[in-house]
Motif scaffolding. Structure first.
Motif, PDB file in Angstrom:
ATOM      1  N   MET A  86      -1.245   8.673 -10.791  1.00  0.00           N
ATOM      2  CA  MET A  86      -1.572   7.336 -10.339  1.00  0.00           C
ATOM      3  C   MET A  86      -2.047   6.532 -11.537  1.00  0.00           C
ATOM      4  N   LEU A  95      -6.544   5.895  -1.853  1.00  0.00           N
ATOM      5  CA  LEU A  95      -5.395   6.799  -1.941  1.00  0.00           C
ATOM      6  C   LEU A  95      -5.022   7.337  -0.561  1.00  0.00           C
ATOM      7  N   LEU A 133     -10.427   7.989  -8.583  1.00  0.00           N
ATOM      8  CA  LEU A 133      -9.687   9.219  -8.853  1.00  0.00           C
ATOM      9  C   LEU A 133      -9.897   9.720 -10.279  1.00  0.00           C
ATOM     10  N   ARG A 141      -9.020  15.792  -7.104  1.00  0.00           N
ATOM     11  CA  ARG A 141      -7.883  14.873  -6.946  1.00  0.00           C
ATOM     12  C   ARG A 141      -6.796  15.508  -6.095  1.00  0.00           C
ATOM     13  N   PHE A 145      -5.033  14.039  -2.643  1.00  0.00           N
ATOM     14  CA  PHE A 145      -3.604  13.838  -2.398  1.00  0.00           C
ATOM     15  C   PHE A 145      -3.162  14.554  -1.120  1.00  0.00           C
ATOM     16  N   MET A 148      -4.164  12.511   1.772  1.00  0.00           N
ATOM     17  CA  MET A 148      -3.247  11.394   1.967  1.00  0.00           C
ATOM     18  C   MET A 148      -2.033  11.825   2.787  1.00  0.00           C
TER      19      MET A 148
END
Length: 257
Positions: A86, A95, A133, A141, A145, A148
């Motif tokens: 990102m 995110l 992040l 992190r 993800f 997400m």
């Protein structure tokens, strides 16, 4: 279920995925394992339409992934790639909210916000939700993800090496949470994993790839055997049953001489 028929991908003269035909069962966790260069990540990318096929078809619950509209497919299938970068400076909450884009197109509703909060809680990211992040560790992190992807709330969740950057504690926690998602939320989770013991302990179904083809598939008990591991990975492996689970241990024959 996910049905692949004759899926093929080549780079130049090298056939990376060679006519793979298989059915991935609906529900539970399916792990795709195999040595480097076996075609695991490429195959997963073609299932999700991130990468085009040279030949073959993939259907997800009867939908041809090459012909289904992106908006519709994004509500049925989500994927986390192995390399996630990102450039924008985003918080964890920013995110995770991207997972709702197929539904809200960026205009978050009360329902969307509920999904975001649940995904953050599911991955134990509450205390980090307002952190950027670039302020997080690699493992933190990675969990963001995955949150997400879960926030996208699709029936099929594809994850390429979700244990990257995670220490043992967080890798175990991640697999436990994915198993919960499969069992409690009814998700079909398909993973590419390098650690065959995580695949053995947490999977309902294992697909073992070698040289671009499916070498073996079945339950952990059917796939995680000394004979299959030796043939696929070309090393000597002992398989022990510990606490009712099959654990593979590599040993060096030369050191025993």
């Amino acid at each position: 279920m996910i049905v692949a028929d004759g899926v093929t991908k080549s780079y130049g003269d090298v056939r990376v995925v060679d006519g793979v035909s298989l059915t991935l069962p609906k529900g539970g966790i399916t792990s795709i394992i195999g040595p480097n260069g076996a075609g695991k990540s490429t195959f997963l990318s073609m299932i999700s339409r991130l990468m085009g096929m040279d030949a073959g078809t993939v259907r997800v619950d009867g939908l041809d992934v090459t012909r289904t509209r992106s908006e519709e497919l994004a509500k049925r299938l989500s994927i986390l790639r192995q390399d996630n970068h990102m450039t924008a400076r985003l918080t964890v909450r920013d995110l995770v909210s991207f997972g709702r884009y197929p539904y809200s197109r960026g205009r978050l509703t009360t329902d969307d916000k509920g999904h975001i909060d649940r995904a953050i809680g599911y991955l134990n990211l509450g205390e980090l939700s307002d952190r950027f992040l670039d302020e997080l560790s690699g493992g933190q992190r990675q969990r963001a993800f995955v949150a997400m992807v879960l926030c996208q709330d699709t029936d099929f969740v594809l994850l390429d090496e979700p244990l990257n950057n995670l220490d043992m504690k967080h890798a175990v926690s991640m697999m436990q949470q994915l198993r919960r998602a499969a069992r409690e939320l009814g998700k079909t989770v398909v993973l590419v994993l390098h650690d065959i013991n995580f695949a053995s302990v947490y999977s309902d179904h294992i697909v073992c790839m070698q040289a671009g083809r499916v070498a073996h598939q079945g339950t952990p008990a059917e796939v995680i055997t000394p004979e299959i591991m030796r043939a696929v990975y070309e090393i000597e492996v002992k398989v022990h049953q510990i606490g009712g689970q099959l654990i593979s241990i590599y040993y060096d024959q030369e050191s025993e001489a």
